[in-house]
Scaffold this motif. Structure first.
Motif, mmCIF file in Angstrom:
data_model
loop_
_atom_site.group_PDB
_atom_site.id
_atom_site.type_symbol
_atom_site.label_atom_id
_atom_site.label_comp_id
_atom_site.label_asym_id
_atom_site.label_seq_id
_atom_site.Cartn_x
_atom_site.Cartn_y
_atom_site.Cartn_z
ATOM 1 N N ALA A 291 0.835 -1.209 0.000
ATOM 2 C CA ALA A 291 0.000 0.000 0.000
ATOM 3 C C ALA A 291 0.868 1.256 0.000
ATOM 4 C CB ALA A 291 -0.922 -0.017 1.214
ATOM 5 N N ALA A 292 1.973 1.219 0.743
ATOM 6 C CA ALA A 292 2.872 2.367 0.766
ATOM 7 C C ALA A 292 3.513 2.597 -0.594
ATOM 8 C CB ALA A 292 3.945 2.160 1.830
ATOM 9 N N ALA B 115 1.016 4.278 -2.802
ATOM 10 C CA ALA B 115 0.731 5.672 -2.428
ATOM 11 C C ALA B 115 1.962 6.570 -2.526
ATOM 12 C CB ALA B 115 0.189 5.710 -0.998
ATOM 13 N N ASP B 116 3.104 6.019 -2.881
ATOM 14 C CA ASP B 116 4.373 6.756 -2.891
ATOM 15 C C ASP B 116 4.314 7.961 -3.837
ATOM 16 O OD1 ASP B 116 7.174 7.299 -2.638
ATOM 17 O OD2 ASP B 116 7.493 6.183 -4.506
ATOM 18 N N ASP B 117 4.888 9.059 -3.390
ATOM 19 C CA ASP B 117 4.959 10.256 -4.227
ATOM 20 C C ASP B 117 6.229 10.301 -5.065
ATOM 21 O OD1 ASP B 117 6.934 10.799 -2.383
ATOM 22 O OD2 ASP B 117 6.004 12.624 -1.598
#
Length: 361
Positions: free
Chosen positions: A313-314, A317-319
């Motif tokens: 999930a991270a 969602a990483d930018d």
């Protein structure tokens, strides 16, 4: 003195072991062209393809293949020199040989293999430990083999996998062929044996919301060798089968991360391939994975589907900052793993084997 290389690996379905053998032979071919090394000859079963080597001669000998070819045709063909076997097998009665055993899985986890394969390899490896010089691919496997085979750590040669073999052109068309398009996806590479623990990745995927994400599974099941495995199902999983290096390279460059959930690994080639290709790695903390990744990966336990789901999930969602940091760390780590370095180690050991090794009583 001649070093005779066991070429039976080229008749087997390619996994990490066969990849290792092929890349080491190609690196040895480069060494042979530099001079200063023993003469080398690749001895192959009749069914093996031409290796396309520039400096190492290839000879096809004997009949058939399998372990019988190792024990009779290869042993006879290599009788006047040093025997080098790179793929978990070798002739028991050859007096001067170096054999690469990649892990101790058949001893530690016999349930992962068919009964006949496991029993045969345990007996073979114990015999080779008494008669041959042993090499392996990680410090972890070095300790494991010393423990299960009753040999000294100092007597086991370390010659790890390389990470520098997927630098050719990539085939970006695989993204369209697999229906990925611009979808975010995770990648796993390996056969569907129980040891690879791909069921964990499937269970973690089910904890990820959204219909758009995909899990691409590259590899095939070899049921004759490996025991049964149940990995579950999810409509967002894509079973891609066996792919070319160019296709795998394209997937690695585009994946959010490689997932490497194995329960036991002697070294672990997929994380090295991923790091060299600029792909972040989510790896289990088992076997040699922590050693190989060297701080460049995110880790989870082999039963921690919640932890893996959080990491996935991270990554989704990483930018961009997490990915950039993981890629940079991976590139640095991959620089430590070169096929030429391991080939040089193995060639040096073979060159020093100028006297027959005493057979244990």
């Amino acid at each position: 003195m001649t070093v005779f290389i066991n070429g039976r690996f080229a008749t087997q379905p390619q996994s990490g072991v066969q990849r290792y053998a092929g890349e080491i032979v190609r690196a040895l071919d480069v060494l042979a062209g530099d001079g200063g090394w023993p003469q080398m000859v690749l001895l192959s079963p009749p069914a093996a393809p031409a290796a396309g080597l520039a400096h190492i001669a290839q000879r096809w000998i004997g009949r058939g293949g399998g372990h019988g070819w190792d024990q009779w045709a290869f042993a006879r063909g290599a009788r006047d020199g040093i025997a080098l076997s790179l793929a978990m097998s070798g002739p028991l009665l050859h007096p001067r040989q170096l054999v690469v055993l990649h892990d101790a899985a058949v001893h530690r986890f016999p349930a992962y293999f068919s009964r006949s394969y496991g029993l045969g390899h345990r007996m073979l490896e114990r015999g080779l430990a008494r008669r041959a010089r042993i090499a392996t691919v990680s410090e972890f496997s070095r300790r494991e083999l010393a423990a299960v085979l009753g040999i000294s750590l100092a007597d086991i040669v370390l010659a790890p996998n390389g990470a520098d073999h997927l630098h050719g052109p990539v085939d970006d068309g695989v993204l369209l062929r697999l229906g990925l398009g611009a979808r975010p996806f995770f990648l796993t590479v390996g056969n569907l044996s129980a040891n690879k623990n791909l069921g964990l990745a499937m269970r973690a995927l089910r904890r990820i919301a959204g219909d758009n994400v995909r899990l691409v599974i590259v590899g095939e099941r070899r049921g004759r060798i490996f025991g049964p495995t149940q990995i579950g199902d999810d409509p967002r999983a894509i079973f891609a089968g066996r792919l070319s290096d160019a296709e795998v390279g394209a997937l690695l460059r585009s994946a959010r991360a490689l997932i490497f959930p194995s329960r036991y690994e002697g070294c672990g080639l997929p994380p090295l391939e991923a790091m060299a290709a600029g792909c972040p790695v989510l790896a289990s903390d088992c076997g040699a994975a922590i050693e190989v990744c060297g701080g460049a990966a995110e880790h989870f336990g082999p039963d921690e589907e919640d932890r893996l789901a959080v990491l996935m999930a991270a990554a989704l969602a990483d930018d961009g900052r997490w990915r950039s940091a993981r890629i940079a760390a991976g590139f640095d780590r991959a620089l430590h793993y070169r096929w030429a370095s391991s080939a040089t180690v193995l060639a040096g050991v073979c060159a020093a084997m100028d006297q027959p090794r005493a057979v244990a009583a």
